[in-house]
Design an enzyme around this catalytic site. Structure first.
Site, PDB file in Angstrom:
ATOM      1  N   GLY A   1       6.509  17.823   2.613  1.00 10.14           N
ATOM      2  CA  GLY A   1       5.261  18.368   3.126  1.00 10.14           C
ATOM      3  C   GLY A   1       4.583  17.404   4.087  1.00 10.14           C
TER       4      GLY A   1
ATOM      5  N   GLY B   1       9.091  17.010  -3.583  1.00 10.40           N
ATOM      6  CA  GLY B   1      10.353  16.294  -3.499  1.00 10.40           C
ATOM      7  C   GLY B   1      10.154  14.845  -3.906  1.00 10.40           C
ATOM      8  N   THR B   2       8.917  14.553  -4.311  1.00  6.03           N
ATOM      9  CA  THR B   2       8.541  13.187  -4.665  1.00  6.03           C
ATOM     10  C   THR B   2       9.038  12.767  -6.041  1.00  6.03           C
ATOM     11  OG1 THR B   2       6.518  14.086  -5.582  1.00  6.03           O
ATOM     12  CG2 THR B   2       6.419  13.308  -3.309  1.00  6.03           C
TER      13      THR B   2
ATOM     14  N   THR C   1      12.383   7.278  -8.575  1.00  8.81           N
ATOM     15  CA  THR C   1      11.738   8.107  -7.549  1.00  8.81           C
ATOM     16  C   THR C   1      10.661   7.321  -6.797  1.00  8.81           C
ATOM     17  OG1 THR C   1      10.344   9.013  -9.296  1.00  8.81           O
ATOM     18  CG2 THR C   1      12.230  10.336  -8.613  1.00  8.81           C
TER      19      THR C   1
ATOM     20  N   GLY D   1       2.722   7.669  -2.552  1.00  7.65           N
ATOM     21  CA  GLY D   1       3.381   8.535  -1.575  1.00  7.65           C
ATOM     22  C   GLY D   1       3.290   8.057  -0.140  1.00  7.65           C
ATOM     23  N   GLU D   2       2.239   7.331   0.196  1.00 10.20           N
ATOM     24  CA  GLU D   2       1.992   7.078   1.607  1.00 10.20           C
ATOM     25  C   GLU D   2       2.092   5.621   2.023  1.00 10.20           C
ATOM     26  OE1 GLU D   2      -1.108  10.284   2.999  1.00 10.20           O
ATOM     27  OE2 GLU D   2      -1.083  10.124   0.839  1.00 10.20           O
TER      28      GLU D   2
END
Ligand code: MOS
Length: 712
Positions: free
Chosen positions: A245, A472-473, A600, A669-670
């Site tokens: 995303g 998908g994380t 992950t 995530g970032e």
């Protein structure tokens, strides 16, 4: 739902490396994505996009197209049902492009002007490509620059005020022993998620059922209800599997188009975007033009920090890439100024893209710090250590934790930084000049309210229900691990249901806040359930369900500077006769809260770093000034890092559990992309002695600067 094959301790799942619970479904093709669900009577919508950058639609020649095989409808501004965007959305006012086919005005190339619906996808595409739309064209402006006469100060950015200012900037610059004053530029960049945007909508017994790929089913359901004036309870949105995303999968025209056509035709309608359409319909990262001024004492202490960042937005909607916000967290100075300026052009509205603000902002700031270190004759890490703030430079608030220097220490040791000769352009290996560079990273650690439910079943298994979205994380796997520890059971006994608006309110998957927000709610419900089970009495046939809602707890968090931090390292090889830059290795060390799933989490960090490499060397979208259209809007024309570009990338972390989070999570995530491009650009300087202040560092730019250096 599949179980994993690995041996997992009965408790203590959090922190281990755990295979994705949906991994088998994904690799066997059993996992279905939004464009793959089958419905009886399914028909296909194909969007037609404007070919002019500004003007009015004179006519849509539907007649001939309606006579083509399989074509059922052509929706456009002359016949489409009315919708409203006059509401405040989940994340601010909606983009006016969501008001599909409501008027004849066109504001950029790629503005949706019609939807052709046909029995098959091929028929819809054929007809859409045959549809003649005539325009009355008006002059357009797509030329972005910091000097644009229309540049203005926006009211604010998505993450705070437009400007902050303290101290006397000019006086501190004048009193500084060393000053850096440099301009940096980053180009328009696109999301390029593996799975294109796709929506299937149908009416099912009076309820609107939407199978979609997005970052929050609650967000899409809420906005669809508003747009189409529906009872929120009559809208259901599901998003079980998402192929990436990165900020682009919010409310987009594909969802509106599918719902509109399903309503008109009373049949299930699927709308899938093509890769080309994604370049104008789903948002992107604005180009930036940034000026950074730093002034320091001889020992490196910053007296002046000034960062002004220009970005663009469309003529119909405001989005500010908050690049200058990075200095509000990272560095303090006696005079400190951060400012955003915006230019409105006839281009699509930009949007969030992985580390909005921090990604381009850190390129400018962390490059400027490297230039300052060079001028001062200081090691770049020592310069950052000298400027570690006690409190938030702008807020004055304490940090929840700030382990930036621990990241640099661990990273320097593992990367071999201490042996580095700081002088540039000295190391050669055949035709390659070699260099190393470093940069700091930070990303906001936020949390939002969520609800969750955990059920103990009579057969000894458990079901977690939380309206999370797994982009998908590995988010759903993280939820299972958190629940397992709270319940003190093996994760293999837990099933999970996510990404269904019927599951109730929950945070969206964005801002690196998803897993933290959902885990908080899951942890609460699971703990309470374990306590109830511990009382004995067994589980009745209908099971025992405990629900949680973190709204109050999240609201009670005291104000602090809450961030993840990281240190990025890169080694590059540059061939100045061909202009080729190869990244040889990268290392990222992060302090990003408790790491729930080592497997992950490493994926997330490395994925971000790969994108940083891609940003440094490859990604750049162009517009043709004559037409206003993106040139080469596909993966042949838009280059990003492929496997052959990516070297050994290592990511690891230091212990940094968030003291105010029940699981200790900060969000990951970032931050992996932040600082990565600067570390590479700094390494290119170290290799060649040439500063690249414009991304990407293309071969022609390397060649030109090398020639400049030779003739100088
Ligand atoms: Mo992220 S840019 O908040 O999806």
């Amino acid at each position: 739902m599949t179980t994993t094959t690995q041996v997992t301790p009965l408790t203590g799942a959090v922190g281990s490396a755990y295979t994705r619970v949906e991994g088998r479904d994904k690799v066997t093709g059993a996992a279905r994505y939004a464009g793959e669900f089958r419905f009886d009577e399914l028909v296909h919508g194909w969007l037609v996009l404007s070919t002019v950058a500004r003007g009015r639609i004179r006519s849509v020649e539907s007649g001939p197209v309606l006579a083509m095989p399989g074509v059922l409808a052509v929706l456009h501004h002359g016949n489409a049902p009315r919708v409203t965007t006059d509401y405040v959305g989940i994340v601010g006012r909606p983009d006016p492009v969501l008001a599909l086919f409501q008027h004849d005005q066109v504001s950029y190339v790629g503005w949706p002007v019609a939807l052709v619906v046909a029995e098959t996808s091929e028929q819809a595409r054929e007809a859409a490509e045959a549809l003649v739309v005539e325009y009355d064209e008006e002059p357009h402006d797509i030329a972005f620059s910091a000097g644009h006469p229309g540049a203005y100060t926006p009211e604010g950015t998505v993450i705070g005020p437009a400007d902050t200012e303290k101290g006397d900037m000019e006086a501190e610059l004048a009193a500084s022993a060393v000053v850096v004053d440099a301009e940096y530029a980053t180009p328009e960049e696109h999301h390029s998620s593996m799975e294109p945007h796709a929506t299937t909508a149908h009416w099912d017994g009076g309820r609107l059922d939407v199978i979609d790929t997005n970052q929050s089913t609650m967000w899409i359901a809420g906005e669809l209800a508003q747009l189409f004036s529906l009872d929120p309870a009559s809208v259901r949105v599901r998003s079980e599997h998402v192929g990436g995303g990165f900020g682009s999968k919010g409310m987009r025209p594909n969802q509106v188009a599918a719902v509109m056509a399903a309503t008109v035709l009373q049949r299930p309608v699927r709308v899938v975007l093509t890769r080309r359409q994604m370049f104008s319909l789903v948002g992107y990262r604005s180009p930036t033009a940034q000026r950074v001024r730093l002034g320091a004492d001889p020992d490196g202490r910053l007296r002046a920090f000034d960062h002004e960042a220009h970005s663009l937005t469309s003529t119909v909607h405001e989005f500010v890439e908050p690049s200058a916000a990075v200095g509000r967290v990272m560095y303090d100075a006696d005079a400190h100024r951060t400012a955003h300026r915006l230019v409105r052009l006839n281009v699509p509205t930009p949007t969030w893209m992985r580390a909005p603000g921090e990604a381009p902002g850190s390129f400018a700031v962390e490059s400027a710090l490297d230039e300052l270190a060079e001028k001062l004759g200081l090691d770049p890490i020592a310069l950052r250590a000298r400027n570690e703030p006690e409190l938030g430079p702008v807020s004055g608030l304490p940090f929840s934790s700030r382990k930036l220097l621990a990241c640099f220490e661990e990273g320097a040791r593992r990367f071999g930084w201490t042996d580095r000769d700081p002088r540039p352009a000295l190391r050669r290996e055949g035709r390659w000049l070699l260099g190393t560079g470093t940069a700091a990273a930070s990303f906001h650690a936020g949390v939002g309210p969520s609800t969750a439910a955990v059920t103990a079943e009579a057969d000894g298994t458990f079901i977690v229900r939380v309206n999370a979205t797994d982009l998908g994380t590995g988010a759903r796997t993280a939820m299972v691990m958190v629940a397992a520890d709270a319940l003190e059971v093996d994760p293999g006994r837990i099933r999970i249901r996510i990404a269904d608006s019927d599951l109730g309110p929950a945070m969206f998957a964005g801002g690196s806040m998803g897993t933290r927000s959902w885990a908080w709610a899951v942890m609460r419900a699971a703990r309470e359930l374990r306590e109830r089970l511990a009382l004995g009495g067994g589980v009745p046939p209908e099971g025992i369900t405990v629900r949680s809602d973190t709204t109050e707890a999240v609201g009670a968090l005291e104000g602090k500077e809450r961030h993840s931090f990281g240190a990025q390292f890169a080694e590059v090889a540059v061939d100045v006769t061909s202009g080729e830059v190869r990244v040889r290795r990268m290392l990222g060390i992060f302090a990003a809260g408790r790491i729930v799933n080592a497997l992950t989490a490493r994926n997330q960090f490395v994925g971000g770093m790969v994108w940083g490499l891609s940003m440094a060397l490859h990604e750049e979208a162009f517009r043709d000034p004559a037409s206003g259209a993106t040139v080469g809007a596909d993966f042949a024309g838009y280059h990003f890092a492929a496997n052959a570009d990516v070297p050994l990338i290592e990511a690891d972390w230091v212990d940094d559990p968030d003291p105010d989070d029940p699981v200790g999570i900060k969000g990951i995530g970032e931050i992996g992309i932040v600082g990565a491009a600067a570390a590479i650009a700094n390494a290119v300087w170290h290799a060649t002695g040439v500063r690249h202040r414009q991304l990407p560092i293309r071969p022609d730019r390397v060649l030109l600067t090398a020639e400049g250096a030779r003739s100088a």
